[in-house]
Design a protein around this motif. Structure first.
Motif, short mmCIF file in Angstrom:
data_model
loop_
_atom_site.label_atom_id
_atom_site.label_comp_id
_atom_site.label_asym_id
_atom_site.label_seq_id
_atom_site.Cartn_x
_atom_site.Cartn_y
_atom_site.Cartn_z
N ILE A 132 3.66 -30.26 75.49
CA ILE A 132 4.73 -29.11 75.37
C ILE A 132 5.72 -29.33 74.52
O ILE A 132 6.43 -28.70 73.93
N GLU A 133 5.85 -30.99 74.15
CA GLU A 133 6.99 -31.27 73.16
C GLU A 133 6.65 -30.55 71.89
O GLU A 133 7.57 -30.27 71.14
N GLU A 134 5.32 -30.50 71.39
CA GLU A 134 5.11 -29.90 69.96
C GLU A 134 5.44 -28.49 70.18
O GLU A 134 5.86 -27.88 69.20
N TYR A 135 5.33 -27.62 71.26
CA TYR A 135 5.57 -26.16 71.21
C TYR A 135 7.32 -26.07 71.26
O TYR A 135 7.81 -25.21 70.46
N ASP A 213 -2.50 -22.19 71.91
CA ASP A 213 -1.06 -21.99 72.12
C ASP A 213 -0.75 -21.53 73.57
O ASP A 213 -0.06 -20.53 73.51
N PRO A 214 -1.18 -22.25 74.19
CA PRO A 214 -0.92 -21.79 75.87
C PRO A 214 0.58 -21.69 76.20
O PRO A 214 0.83 -20.61 77.07
N HIS A 215 1.40 -22.26 75.81
CA HIS A 215 2.99 -22.29 76.01
C HIS A 215 3.53 -20.93 75.40
O HIS A 215 4.38 -20.41 75.98
N ALA A 246 -8.63 -25.42 81.18
CA ALA A 246 -7.89 -26.73 81.42
C ALA A 246 -6.89 -26.61 80.64
O ALA A 246 -5.59 -27.49 81.21
N ARG A 247 -6.57 -26.26 79.35
CA ARG A 247 -5.22 -26.36 78.79
C ARG A 247 -4.22 -25.42 79.24
O ARG A 247 -3.00 -25.81 79.36
N ALA A 253 1.25 -27.07 84.39
CA ALA A 253 1.92 -28.52 85.10
C ALA A 253 3.17 -28.81 84.16
O ALA A 253 4.22 -29.38 84.81
N GLN A 254 3.06 -28.98 83.02
CA GLN A 254 4.15 -29.59 82.15
C GLN A 254 5.31 -28.75 82.16
O GLN A 254 6.50 -29.10 82.10
N ALA A 255 5.10 -27.27 82.16
CA ALA A 255 6.31 -26.40 82.18
C ALA A 255 6.83 -26.60 83.63
O ALA A 255 8.35 -26.63 83.54
N ARG A 256 6.20 -26.83 84.66
CA ARG A 256 6.92 -27.06 86.10
C ARG A 256 7.71 -28.16 85.87
O ARG A 256 8.59 -28.43 86.41
N LYS A 257 7.01 -29.30 85.26
CA LYS A 257 7.62 -30.68 85.20
C LYS A 257 9.24 -30.44 84.61
O LYS A 257 10.22 -31.30 85.10
N HIS A 258 9.35 -29.65 83.56
CA HIS A 258 10.42 -29.57 82.74
C HIS A 258 11.21 -28.40 83.38
O HIS A 258 12.05 -28.08 82.50
#
Length: 538
Positions: A132-135, A213-215, A246-247, A253-258
């Motif tokens: 997610i950091e790269e997006y 680019d899932p985000h 999978a991605r 999960a990453q978006a929820r974490k942040h």
């Protein structure tokens, strides 16, 4: 999370980057050609050369030129490598310091790349889709912050309406109008669904976008949810897309974490949760009411409309359904403005369109081009014509619901109205090139067999009509049919179009009708001639 937190994350990500960044495509297409082993060999070669402090190997999404994969690019100097084998990894790393390199190089100036305009695919082949950091480092989630803090839901819908964006999943319904309908529909709850049930033969646009680019899709869905008043979203993805699933799972999960999904996003009252639902591969579930039934745990079968999902959708609540590519346009429109987007394309078909260019064409892969580019430009310039120079006979657009367009009409611009005028549709974006050796009766038969197999069986015209049409096409192909059979085939085309329940049956005749319209002589050559016997006695 506040806006300054986004900026800090973006700056930290940019500052951690090493001097040399090497992109290795790890999309499904390249993985099928050994890209994962190549990725690991590149990492090993960096370590063996003592270059770990200045060289970073990054697994990225689809670079587009799928026929040349696996592909590797060096970000600093723009060098592009094609058909890279794992054992060539040390050679690529050695070339960073001027060493000899015999790995086949590509050219970013090639028409396949130069004629494209990336909006939805702007991050494909550039960022690591699993971080997610790269997006965020390339501006991700800033559009969502902007709408939550600076725009009302009505203003968001107005921006999408003024942009002229039309749904990229098929018929091209105005996106802003659909959003406005959901927003004004009364209901205790509302839902947003991303239709990733891409099932057209030869189509892999949505799969590639989700893998690369899932985000971008999650951000687009979140903006849509805010605009229409939804708090729950579903990503409906076919089970044949394991890497995309999978991605997406990792991205959610990453978006929820942040705190970019969940409750009080960006410290506002906006709540939005996204879950994945995996489809079992039924083509009919690409139809929105059948998709809704599948999410609800019922058999994926369409229902009559109206009422439309915008008013009576998932579990009876107002539901917004757009496909992957449509949601991929949302954040760029918010970031760059409605007028910017409306300035691309044609008068009634705005923006760009992603196509999977396949078939009898030299340059196969994924392209994103402005609406209005002609079929000839796509096939001859980006596609490079046929591999062996055989004349092109036609292209098939829109999958089983589309039509076959002859070479004589290749100057037709690619937009919704122009394709409809020549008997085809935009569809989700498949474009299959056919050369002079292609049997057009067999093409029609292939697509009819597909529709016959994928019919849900709910309505009689589709359930039995596709079978009868397939049998007639088989009879014609075998040289056993008569002119009467051909007339019956045309009657069935009209019957299915006028009486089938959903778009699958209504559009199933398209490949048949278009080939009859433009390649009728191929049918007539196969008809059995009536033999007259003279029994007059001598």
């Amino acid at each position: 999370m506040e806006f300054q937190d986004l900026q800090i994350m973006a700056e930290q990500e940019r500052s951690r980057r090493k001097a040399i960044r090497i992109h290795c495509c790890t999309s499904s297409g390249c993985q099928a050609s050994g890209a994962l082993e190549l990725f690991h060999q590149l990492q090993a070669a960096v370590e063996a050369a003592g270059q770990s402090e200045r060289v970073d190997i990054v697994g990225v999404g689809c670079m587009g030129f799928c026929g040349q994969g696996p592909m590797v690019s060096v970000e600093a100097d723009g060098v592009l490598f094609e058909h890279v084998r794992p054992e060539q990894a040390p050679e690529i790393i050695a070339s960073l310091d001027g060493g000899p390199c015999n790995v086949k190089q590509g050219d970013h100036a090639h028409p396949f790349f130069a004629r494209q305009l990336h909006i939805v695919r702007r991050n494909g082949g550039v960022i690591d889709p699993e971080r997610i950091e790269e997006y965020i480092a390339v501006g991700g989630y800033q559009a969502l912050y902007h709408v939550l803090h600076e725009m009302s839901p009505a203003e968001v819908i107005d921006a999408i309406t003024r942009s002229g964006l039309r749904g990229r999943g098929g018929a091209g319904y105005p996106t802003g109008l659909k959003w406005a309908t959901v927003a004004k529909s009364p209901g205790e709850r509302k839902f947003v669904i991303c239709n990733g049930d891409e099932g057209d033969p030869g189509a892999f646009m949505d799969r590639s976008i989700l893998e690369s680019d899932p985000h971008l899709i999650l951000e687009g869905m979140s903006i849509a949810a805010y605009a229409v008043g939804a708090d729950q979203g579903y990503l409906y993805v076919r089970g044949e897309y394991p890497l995309a699933i999978a991605r997406l799972q990792k991205a959610i999960a990453q978006a929820r974490k942040h705190d970019l999904l969940g409750s009080q996003i960006f410290d506002t009252s906006f709540n939005f949760r996204v879950d994945i639902r995996v489809g079992a591969g039924a083509f009919v579930c690409g139809e929105e009411t059948a998709l809704i039934a599948s999410i609800e745990g019922r058999r994926g079968q369409p229902r009559p409309r109206p009422p439309y999902p915008a008013e009576h959708g998932l579990w009876g609540y107002p539901t917004l359904i757009n496909n992957v590519e449509t949601f991929g346009n949302i954040a760029p429109i918010i970031t760059n403005g409605a007028d910017w987007y409306a300035g691309i394309g044609t008068e009634r078909s705005k923006g760009t369109k992603v196509f999977a260019l396949t078939g009898k064409v030299r340059n196969t892969g994924l392209i994103e081009v402005p609406m209005g580019m002609t079929i000839r430009e796509i096939v001859e310039e980006l596609g490079g014509g046929t591999p062996d120079g055989t004349p092109v006979k036609g292209v098939q657009t829109g999958g089983p619901s589309g039509g076959c367009i002859p070479e004589a009409l290749f100057d037709t611009p690619v937009d919704y109205e122009s394709l409809a005028e020549v008997g085809s549709i935009m569809g989700s974006g498949g474009m299959v090139v056919m050369d002079a050796t292609t049997n057009m009766v067999e093409i029609a038969r292939f697509y009819m067999e597909f529709c016959m197999d994928e019919s849900c069986g709910k309505c009689v015209p589709c359930r039995t009509g596709t079978v009868q049409m397939y049998r007639l096409l088989s009879k014609i192909s075998a040289g056993q049919a008569t002119a009467a059979d051909l007339a019956t085939l045309e009657q069935l085309c009209h019957l299915l179009r006028e009486t089938s329940l959903c778009g699958l049956g209504q559009s199933a005749p398209n490949p048949v009708q278009s080939t009859l319209r433009y390649f009728r002589e191929e049918y007539e050559r196969l008809l059995r001639k009536r033999v007259t016997i003279n029994l007059t006695s001598r």
